[in-house]
Design a protein around this motif. Structure first.
Motif, PDB file in Angstrom:
ATOM      1  N   CYS A  15       0.810  -1.217   0.000  1.00  0.00           N
ATOM      2  CA  CYS A  15       0.000   0.000   0.000  1.00  0.00           C
ATOM      3  C   CYS A  15       0.845   1.268   0.000  1.00  0.00           C
ATOM      4  CB  CYS A  15      -0.924   0.015   1.225  1.00  0.00           C
ATOM      5  SG  CYS A  15      -2.088  -1.359   1.289  1.00  0.00           S
ATOM      6  N   ARG A  16       2.146   1.122  -0.090  1.00  0.00           N
ATOM      7  CA  ARG A  16       3.019   2.295   0.033  1.00  0.00           C
ATOM      8  C   ARG A  16       3.142   3.027  -1.305  1.00  0.00           C
ATOM      9  NH1 ARG A  16       5.071   2.580   4.879  1.00  0.00           N
ATOM     10  NH2 ARG A  16       5.187   0.721   6.171  1.00  0.00           N
ATOM     11  N   ARG A  17       3.339   4.342  -1.191  1.00  0.00           N
ATOM     12  CA  ARG A  17       3.509   5.202  -2.349  1.00  0.00           C
ATOM     13  C   ARG A  17       4.719   6.103  -2.118  1.00  0.00           C
ATOM     14  NH1 ARG A  17       0.797   1.891  -4.178  1.00  0.00           N
ATOM     15  NH2 ARG A  17      -1.269   2.043  -5.131  1.00  0.00           N
ATOM     16  N   MET A  18       5.095   6.853  -3.167  1.00  0.00           N
ATOM     17  CA  MET A  18       6.250   7.727  -3.074  1.00  0.00           C
ATOM     18  C   MET A  18       5.958   9.014  -2.320  1.00  0.00           C
ATOM     19  SD  MET A  18       8.567   6.007  -4.570  1.00  0.00           S
ATOM     20  CE  MET A  18       9.847   7.234  -4.685  1.00  0.00           C
ATOM     21  N   ARG A  19       4.676   9.315  -2.117  1.00  0.00           N
ATOM     22  CA  ARG A  19       4.290  10.528  -1.405  1.00  0.00           C
ATOM     23  C   ARG A  19       3.212  10.194  -0.389  1.00  0.00           C
ATOM     24  NH1 ARG A  19       1.569  13.411  -5.404  1.00  0.00           N
ATOM     25  NH2 ARG A  19       1.694  15.366  -4.251  1.00  0.00           N
ATOM     26  N   VAL A  20       3.110  11.030   0.647  1.00  0.00           N
ATOM     27  CA  VAL A  20       2.154  10.819   1.741  1.00  0.00           C
ATOM     28  C   VAL A  20       1.226  12.027   1.811  1.00  0.00           C
ATOM     29  CG1 VAL A  20       1.873  10.516   4.231  1.00  0.00           C
ATOM     30  CG2 VAL A  20       3.778   9.405   3.046  1.00  0.00           C
ATOM     31  N   THR A  21      -0.068  11.777   1.976  1.00  0.00           N
ATOM     32  CA  THR A  21      -1.050  12.835   2.166  1.00  0.00           C
ATOM     33  C   THR A  21      -1.822  12.557   3.447  1.00  0.00           C
ATOM     34  OG1 THR A  21      -1.293  13.165  -0.222  1.00  0.00           O
ATOM     35  CG2 THR A  21      -3.028  14.035   1.187  1.00  0.00           C
ATOM     36  N   ILE A  22      -1.950  13.578   4.293  1.00  0.00           N
ATOM     37  CA  ILE A  22      -2.645  13.448   5.576  1.00  0.00           C
ATOM     38  C   ILE A  22      -3.809  14.422   5.590  1.00  0.00           C
ATOM     39  CG2 ILE A  22      -2.438  13.583   8.081  1.00  0.00           C
ATOM     40  CD1 ILE A  22       0.548  13.084   7.779  1.00  0.00           C
ATOM     41  N   GLY A  23      -5.017  13.908   5.756  1.00  0.00           N
ATOM     42  CA  GLY A  23      -6.208  14.735   5.892  1.00  0.00           C
ATOM     43  C   GLY A  23      -6.564  14.908   7.356  1.00  0.00           C
TER      44      GLY A  23
END
Length: 735
Positions: free
Chosen positions: A444-452
């Protein structure tokens, strides 16, 4: 003042953030040849290096522009609140040669000696000089002593300097600018050195690129359209949101003219892909590297969704290398990190820095190629990636499995001050709250992280609903914090909006603008009487938001999410969390952590120095969505320091590269932000938004508006009926 001061004192966190190491100096990664012979020719190599240098220069100029082009932040009457003028409180010693040039002839007199003012302590301080002994001066040659007057106000001090209000603003942030530029300079030096290592053998490839045969696997590669059980499907093709965001990013990142624009699309795509691998070979995926790639794609006339797909493809292949790491090894590494900082994994110090072959997952995913196999061979690709090609600890550093600097407190300890604190993944297999994002499944990992970060929660089970609009091209989380307080606030606000008191007060309150209400302190009496219903939960939420923001800043500085860019999105009190986080990062000089930020209905100051400080730690986009019709926010914020402006009610002026979005036409109530997250992100061209989820939010908002309209019509009907009955009764009594 509502915002934090920027202290210049060094602390442990600051030293850690700025990369100051005690003891032995960390070993620099060995410089290796980066073979791009299969991609470009010698002339094209020179063009690429020139283009890269121009992009980096533009990035640095934009960073300096934030501080050099500050304005007063004035807004027209009726459109916002103008904060107080910046004050000048420093008074250098005019008798010192070090500071004499600042004064010129102002306040100096040749007829009188020092006398007034200087003896009162104004001449003391740095650079002060002792008076010359008159016995040492020949008779008749005594120089006349200057006489000056101590300023009685900051305005007089500013006039003595000969500075304008803008000059005072710029000088107050000079130290922050110096530290920000110095931090960027480290990355600049690294990437320029890396680009100089590019070599072209045998003349290179002047025409279009050729291909290689990709390895076939038995279904282990997460290809577009082939969703493996328990894993995210890799997005394929440009989505509507990707196309819209590409238009916005092309406007924000103006292309730099280069002959490479005229090369075939396969070659341009391979150049972009190769540069990503070269930047990953620096053992991290810095947000500066990511912004560099966005600008490079714009200059090469490549849509940004191509970069998005590359990021997903590479992250999926890299995550497979660490997929089968035994849990015991992770526990052992974390224990070693906690015992000694000298034994922590750091970028550029991983063993086995020379990679000779690609890991099978990278080769199977076609890393190093574009368009199904056109590009570099495996050996050249491994050279670009360096230790990232097969070294498990290096990849673990990227995703946060290893190498996270130990925070002053563990994730569990934050729950003592902040209830329900944790990160919940939005995509992938259904999971509960993660106390440690390192526990996220590797696929589930990606090169970027987004936190809402939400600010109003209607019930405990719906705290993640507004953030389902975040797409799958980033590793998306929602911050779970203080659900009880946020729920009480939302329920109290919903209850208030459903009362007849609010319906009567709304007619009166809208007769003046929100800013006139704040300045004149004129609020409907009925609203003030029931204000405790919402004020108490609001005050609790504001205090907890400050703590949550400080905790989030500590987590980001601890590199819990690895060496990847982090994006922050928040509304209402969630935007206050982001404000507190960014101010803490600026105070501790923690640059290079946050890429993009979107704040909606933010209950925080709009003052120039506040937003310039936040801009210094946000390398990408900084967006402020506001509404002039949010009377609820103005009423709740009336007891705070509204004199410094309210970002959720007005645009941010005076700070370059801050984007403002006026939502006054759709936000007439602070509670509506809960259903407008996706709509606002769509309007600003956010890079990864699920339009299907946006449509669902819009439908829910329409139902909400219809419900409010029916209630208001029913209330008006009852009020008219009661008024008619009263008139009939009076007529009968008069008769």
């Amino acid at each position: 003042m509502d915002h934090s001061s920027h202290s210049s004192s060094s602390s442990g966190d600051e030293a850690r953030t700025m990369g100051r190491h005690h003891g032995s100096r960390p070993r620099l990664p060995k410089r290796l040849e980066l073979d791009l012979s299969a991609a470009i020719s010698l002339d094209q190599k020179a063009q690429l290096q020139k283009l890269a240098s121009s992009i980096i220069d533009r990035m640095q100029s934009q960073l300096c522009e934030t501080f050099d082009n500050l304005g007063l932040g004035s807004v027209p009457p009726g459109r916002g609140i103008n904060p107080p003028r910046a004050t000048c409180n420093a008074i250098p010693n005019p008798c010192s040669d070090k500071y004499r040039h600042m004064y010129g002839d102002v306040g100096l007199s040749k007829e009188t000696d020092l006398g007034d003012g200087v003896g009162d302590g104004a001449g003391d301080g740095e650079g002060a000089e002792k008076p010359t002994d008159k016995a040492d001066v020949p008779a008749g040659l005594e120089a006349p002593s200057p006489k000056w007057k101590i300023p009685k106000s900051p305005d007089e001090a500013r006039d003595m300097y000969g500075k304008t209000d803008v000059d005072v603003l710029i000088s107050s942030l000079s130290e922050l600018k110096h530290d920000a530029v110095a931090h960027f300079g480290k990355w600049r030096a690294s990437i320029l050195r890396r680009i100089q290592d590019i070599v072209i053998k045998n003349g290179g490839t002047s025409g279009n690129v050729s291909g290689r045969v990709l390895q076939q696997t038995s279904g282990n590669v997460n290809r577009p359209g082939n969703a493996v059980r328990g894993r995210l499907p890799t997005p394929s093709g440009p989505s509507a949101s990707a196309t819209d965001s590409a238009v916005v990013l092309a406007r924000l990142h103006t292309p730099i003219p280069t002959p490479l624009q005229d090369t075939p699309k396969e070659k341009r795509a391979l150049i972009l892909h190769s540069m990503m691998l070269i930047l990953l070979g620096m053992d991290h995926y810095s947000l500066y590297s990511r912004i560099f790639l966005v600008k490079l794609a714009s200059s090469l006339n490549i849509p940004t969704w191509v970069l998005h797909q590359d990021e997903v493809r590479v992250s999926g292949a890299l995550s497979k290398i660490i997929e089968n790491i035994p849990p015991a090894e992770i526990v052992q590494k974390r224990t070693e990190e906690a015992k000694s900082s000298s034994r922590r994994w750091k970028p550029g110090t991983a063993p086995g820095a020379v990679a000779t072959a690609l890991a099978p997952s990278l080769a199977a995913a076609g890393v190093g190629t574009v368009f199904g196999g056109l590009g570099l061979d495996e050996s050249a690709t491994a050279g670009l990636l360096g230790p990232m090609a097969e070294n498990i600890p290096t990849i673990g550093i990227l995703f946060g499995l290893y190498g996270a600097r130990q925070s002053t407190r563990t994730m569990e300890s934050y729950a003592k001050d902040i209830q329900d604190f944790g990160f919940v993944p939005l995509h992938g297999p259904p999971q509960r709250e993660l106390n440690d994002p390192k526990d996220l499944p590797t696929e589930c990992r990606r090169m970027r992280v987004t936190i809402g970060i939400g600010g109003l929660v209607m019930n405990h089970d719906s705290f993640a609903d507004p953030w389902q609009v975040l797409g799958q091209r980033t590793e998306a989380y929602t911050l779970k914090w203080e659900l009880e307080a946020l729920t009480r606030m939302a329920v109290a606000l919903d209850t208030l909006l459903g009362t007849s008191t609010w319906n009567m007060a709304k007619r009166e309150i809208t007769s003046k603008t929100v800013f006139e209400r704040l300045k004149q302190a004129l609020w409907p009496a009925g609203l003030v009487k029931i204000s405790k219903v919402i004020e108490n939960p609001w005050c609790v939420g504001m205090v907890r938001a400050e703590k949550a923001g400080a905790a989030l800043a500590d987590i980001l500085m601890s590199k819990v999410f690895g060496e990847r860019p982090v994006n922050l999105v928040g509304y209402s009190l969630g935007a206050r969390v982001i404000y507190s986080c960014l101010m803490a990062l600026a105070e501790k000089r923690a640059f290079g952590l946050v890429e993009n930020v979107a704040m909606m209905g933010a209950p925080c100051p709009s003052e120039v120095r506040v937003w310039a400080s936040m801009r210094s730690v946000v390398a990408g986009r900084l967006i402020n969505a506001y509404s002039n019709n949010d009377y609820i926010l103005s009423f709740l914020y009336r007891n705070s320091t509204w004199q410094y402006g309210i970002a959720g009610l007005q645009s941010i002026q005076g700070v370059p590269n801050v984007e403002n979005l006026d939502t006054s036409d759709i936000v007439t109530s602070h509670l509506r932000y809960t259903w407008l997250v996706g709509c606002i992100l769509k309007k600003v061209g956010w890079e990864d938004v699920e339009y299907a989820q946006v449509s669902q939010q819009e439908q829910a908002l329409v139902q909400r508006i219809n419900q409010e309209r029916r209630f208001e019509e029913e209330h008006n009907r009852r009020a008219n009926a009661e008024a008619g009955g009263d008139r009939f009764g009076r007529r009968r009594r008069d008769a």
